[in-house]
Design a protein around this motif. Structure first.
Motif, short mmCIF file in Angstrom:
data_model
loop_
_atom_site.label_atom_id
_atom_site.label_comp_id
_atom_site.label_asym_id
_atom_site.label_seq_id
_atom_site.Cartn_x
_atom_site.Cartn_y
_atom_site.Cartn_z
N GLN A 31 54.91 -15.86 42.24
CA GLN A 31 54.15 -14.85 41.49
C GLN A 31 54.24 -13.49 42.18
O GLN A 31 54.46 -12.47 41.54
CB GLN A 31 52.68 -15.28 41.38
CG GLN A 31 52.49 -16.51 40.54
CD GLN A 31 52.67 -16.22 39.07
OE1 GLN A 31 52.07 -15.29 38.54
NE2 GLN A 31 53.49 -16.99 38.40
N GLN A 91 44.33 -15.20 39.67
CA GLN A 91 44.65 -16.63 39.71
C GLN A 91 43.94 -17.32 40.86
O GLN A 91 43.51 -18.48 40.74
CB GLN A 91 46.17 -16.82 39.86
CG GLN A 91 46.92 -16.37 38.63
CD GLN A 91 48.41 -16.54 38.81
OE1 GLN A 91 48.90 -17.61 39.15
NE2 GLN A 91 49.16 -15.49 38.59
N ALA A 136 51.40 -20.61 29.22
CA ALA A 136 51.23 -22.07 29.17
C ALA A 136 51.50 -22.63 27.77
O ALA A 136 51.71 -23.83 27.62
CB ALA A 136 49.82 -22.43 29.62
N GLN A 137 51.48 -21.77 26.76
CA GLN A 137 51.70 -22.25 25.40
C GLN A 137 53.17 -22.30 25.01
O GLN A 137 53.50 -22.68 23.90
CB GLN A 137 50.97 -21.32 24.41
CG GLN A 137 49.48 -21.31 24.59
CD GLN A 137 48.85 -20.15 23.83
OE1 GLN A 137 48.88 -19.01 24.28
NE2 GLN A 137 48.28 -20.43 22.69
N MET A 154 47.97 -13.85 32.07
CA MET A 154 48.09 -12.73 31.13
C MET A 154 48.81 -13.18 29.87
O MET A 154 49.61 -14.11 29.91
CB MET A 154 48.95 -11.62 31.74
CG MET A 154 48.41 -11.04 33.00
SD MET A 154 49.60 -9.86 33.63
CE MET A 154 48.90 -9.63 35.26
N TYR A 175 49.82 -17.12 25.59
CA TYR A 175 49.85 -17.21 27.05
C TYR A 175 51.06 -18.04 27.47
O TYR A 175 51.50 -18.92 26.71
CB TYR A 175 48.55 -17.85 27.57
CG TYR A 175 47.39 -16.89 27.60
CD1 TYR A 175 47.06 -16.24 28.78
CD2 TYR A 175 46.64 -16.63 26.46
CE1 TYR A 175 46.01 -15.34 28.83
CE2 TYR A 175 45.59 -15.73 26.49
CZ TYR A 175 45.27 -15.09 27.68
OH TYR A 175 44.24 -14.21 27.72
N PRO A 235 50.62 -16.45 34.59
CA PRO A 235 49.90 -17.33 33.66
C PRO A 235 48.55 -16.78 33.21
O PRO A 235 47.99 -17.24 32.23
CB PRO A 235 49.72 -18.62 34.46
CG PRO A 235 49.81 -18.22 35.88
CD PRO A 235 50.74 -17.04 35.93
N ASP A 285 43.91 -22.10 30.29
CA ASP A 285 45.20 -22.62 30.77
C ASP A 285 45.92 -23.40 29.70
O ASP A 285 47.12 -23.30 29.54
CB ASP A 285 45.00 -23.64 31.90
CG ASP A 285 44.68 -22.97 33.20
OD1 ASP A 285 44.84 -21.75 33.26
OD2 ASP A 285 44.28 -23.70 34.11
N ARG A 286 45.13 -24.23 29.02
CA ARG A 286 45.76 -25.20 28.13
C ARG A 286 46.15 -24.58 26.82
O ARG A 286 47.28 -24.61 26.43
CB ARG A 286 44.80 -26.38 27.90
CG ARG A 286 44.92 -27.40 28.99
CD ARG A 286 44.22 -28.67 28.60
NE ARG A 286 43.34 -29.10 29.66
CZ ARG A 286 42.04 -29.25 29.52
NH1 ARG A 286 41.47 -29.01 28.35
NH2 ARG A 286 41.30 -29.65 30.51
N ARG A 287 45.16 -24.00 26.18
CA ARG A 287 45.39 -23.40 24.86
C ARG A 287 46.38 -24.18 24.04
O ARG A 287 47.56 -23.89 24.04
CB ARG A 287 45.85 -21.97 24.99
CG ARG A 287 44.69 -21.04 25.16
CD ARG A 287 45.18 -19.61 25.28
NE ARG A 287 44.20 -18.85 26.05
CZ ARG A 287 43.45 -17.89 25.52
NH1 ARG A 287 43.55 -17.56 24.28
NH2 ARG A 287 42.60 -17.25 26.27
N LEU A 315 56.43 -16.33 35.21
CA LEU A 315 55.57 -15.51 34.34
C LEU A 315 54.17 -15.55 34.92
O LEU A 315 53.80 -16.49 35.62
CB LEU A 315 55.57 -16.06 32.91
CG LEU A 315 56.88 -15.93 32.15
CD1 LEU A 315 56.74 -16.53 30.75
CD2 LEU A 315 57.35 -14.50 32.04
#
Lengths: 240, 258
Positions: B156, B178, A135-136, A92, A133, A90, B256-258, A88
């Protein structure tokens, strides 16, 4: 639908695929199994030219995709692919992940693609993740979304490259369920996997690859109940 | 009599009487001449403005050039064996010559060549300085970006291509965003270097912060205050830039983390 003739692929001196000829018919669910290094992933990746064959031809719906004059992007739009590591994007949101390709290729307008994305996400039970996202998300969620992303291009065939190999065991089921659902809807699928249960239950034909050759193929029941070649017998002994 | 007038009067009296001048009177006198007299501080400010103008425009030119060169070079390197595009090969060769020449010659020499040879007919020092620094920065930025692009997972690109997107859209929407995140520290470093390096525009007579200090030194025969002064200005600006870049990096990492 996909016709492979005398396909060979080598990386340097290493011959990975050795003169493979195979045909994939519309609506078939072909499952490819085999030990690592047998060339099964390379075979799959050749089907949409992520790997360029060293020799041989691959014809998709009557178009020779190995011909340099063929618009490979147009061909790939009709072939969805799902990767072991999801891949995926990351940077977006899930919505953007799914709608990027349909919008950029002119298949849909953004609004239309957004609607399609939500509808597809609902099918896999992830519509509330539309603004999240990657990462979540958990691995299983990511892979289901990767499948949705490929489906958003309305492909005629779906290629799966070990879609459950990078998942935690408890997340394998949710991904396989989505694939089963897809199979029931009549999608043509080529699946490289180590999930023997899936091969048996969903596959309409199972191929066993080793050393760059397709050693044996059969209907799933026969394949698992009466393996013919010794290599397959010993492989099945080890994995089952 | 105001503060500065009294300082100047004391200084004049003491030197007329050929007496030793106390340190603080000397310093204040120099300070007055270097910064206050004739509102000279305004000149420094104007010079700093020019320095910023050159830096920012050069950075924009540099990043645009850098992205183009980096994309051409990675595109060339990622071509399938036996299917090399000759046009791309030629453009790639030009890009390679560009980075080699620019990184292999001193910035000052490039600036002199730009102003006195290539654009010999123009007196637009600001424009030439921006262009010269932009072209210079582009060569360095391209290598930074190339490293960033190569650091993005090849999966990617494969995922994007497998969806039927062309090479350029995948680069634009997936890989480069990225890569930029990965190279932000190096890009920030480039910005800081660029900002400081612009001081050599003095050789073509552009009045930037450094040139202002030199001019004031010429008028007052004081070297200490103008040069220490601008050194502090450069230092403070760099510290502010470092701090801002730190904030930006933390922001990007949070997403990134969220």
């Amino acid at each position: 639908m996909i016709d492979v003739k005398h396909l060979s692929k080598s990386f340097g001196d290493h011959l990975v695929l050795d003169d493979i000829s195979e045909h994939i018919y519309p609506g078939e669910k072909v499952v490819v199994i085999g030990p690592s290094g047998s060339g099964k992933s390379t075979f799959l990746r050749c089907l949409n030219l992520l790997e360029t064959p060293s020799s041989g031809t691959i014809t998709f719906d009557g178009t020779d995709i190995t011909d340099p004059k063929t618009d490979i992007n147009a061909m790939r739009r009709q072939m969805g692919m799902v990767f072991q590591h999801f891949n995926l994007f990351p940077n977006m949101t899930i919505r953007k992940n799914i709608t990027l390709a349909p919008v950029q290729t002119g298949l849909m307008k953004q609004a239309e693609a957004d609607e399609a994305a939500v509808a597809l996400l609902r099918r896999v039970g992830l519509e509330e993740k539309v603004d999240a996202y990657p990462a979540q998300l958990s691995g299983g969620q990511k892979q289901r979304i990767a499948i949705v992303r490929a489906l958003a291009m309305k492909p005629k065939v779906m290629l799966f490259d070990e879609p459950t190999s990078a998942l935690d065991p408890e997340m394998v089921g949710e991904v396989l369920d989505v694939m089963k659902q897809l199979a029931d809807e009549g999608m043509t699928m080529v699946v490289v996997t180590h999930e023997m249960g899936f091969a048996r239950e969903v596959g309409s034909r199972v191929l066993f690859m080793d050393g760059g050759h397709i050693m044996e193929q059969n209907k799933p029941y026969e394949f698992f109940a009466h393996p013919q070649c010794e290599r397959l017998k010993s492989f099945l002994d080890k994995v089952l | 009599m105001g503060f500065w007038e009294s300082i100047m009067a004391q200084y004049a009296d003491l030197s007329a009487a050929k007496q030793a001048i106390p340190f603080h009177i000397d310093m204040l006198h120099d300070f007055y001449q270097s910064f206050v007299e004739g509102n000279r501080w305004l000149l420094y400010l104007k010079g700093l403005g020019t320095t910023f103008q050159v830096t920012i425009l050069a950075l924009i030119i540099g990043v645009v050039l850098g992205v183009l060169v980096a994309v051409v070079r990675t595109m060339h390197d990622q071509q399938r064996v036996g299917k090399r595009n000759p046009l791309l090969g030629a453009v790639n060769a030009i890009c390679k010559i560009y980075t080699t020449v620019i990184r292999g010659t001193p910035m000052m020499v490039q600036l002199l060549i730009m102003y006195f040879v290539i654009f010999a007919g123009t007196r637009n020092q600001l424009g030439v300085a921006m262009l010269a620094f932009g072209i210079n920065s582009g060569a360095y930025v391209s290598e930074i970006i190339r490293g960033g692009i190569m650091s993005v997972d090849p999966g990617q690109m494969e995922a994007g291509r497998s969806l039927g997107l062309g090479y350029v859209p995948v680069m634009r929407f997936v890989v480069i965003p990225q890569a930029v995140k990965a190279i932000l520290p190096s890009l920030g470093n480039e910005l800081i270097t660029l900002f400081k390096e612009t001081s050599i525009v003095t050789v073509i007579g552009l009045v930037d912060l450094t040139k202002v200090a030199m001019q004031i030194q010429g008028r007052t025969y004081q070297a200490f205050m103008p040069f220490i002064g601008i050194a502090l200005v450069y230092l403070v600006v760099v510290m502010i830039l470092t701090w801002l870049l730190g904030i930006l990096e933390r922001r990007l990492r949070q997403s990134d983390r969220r």
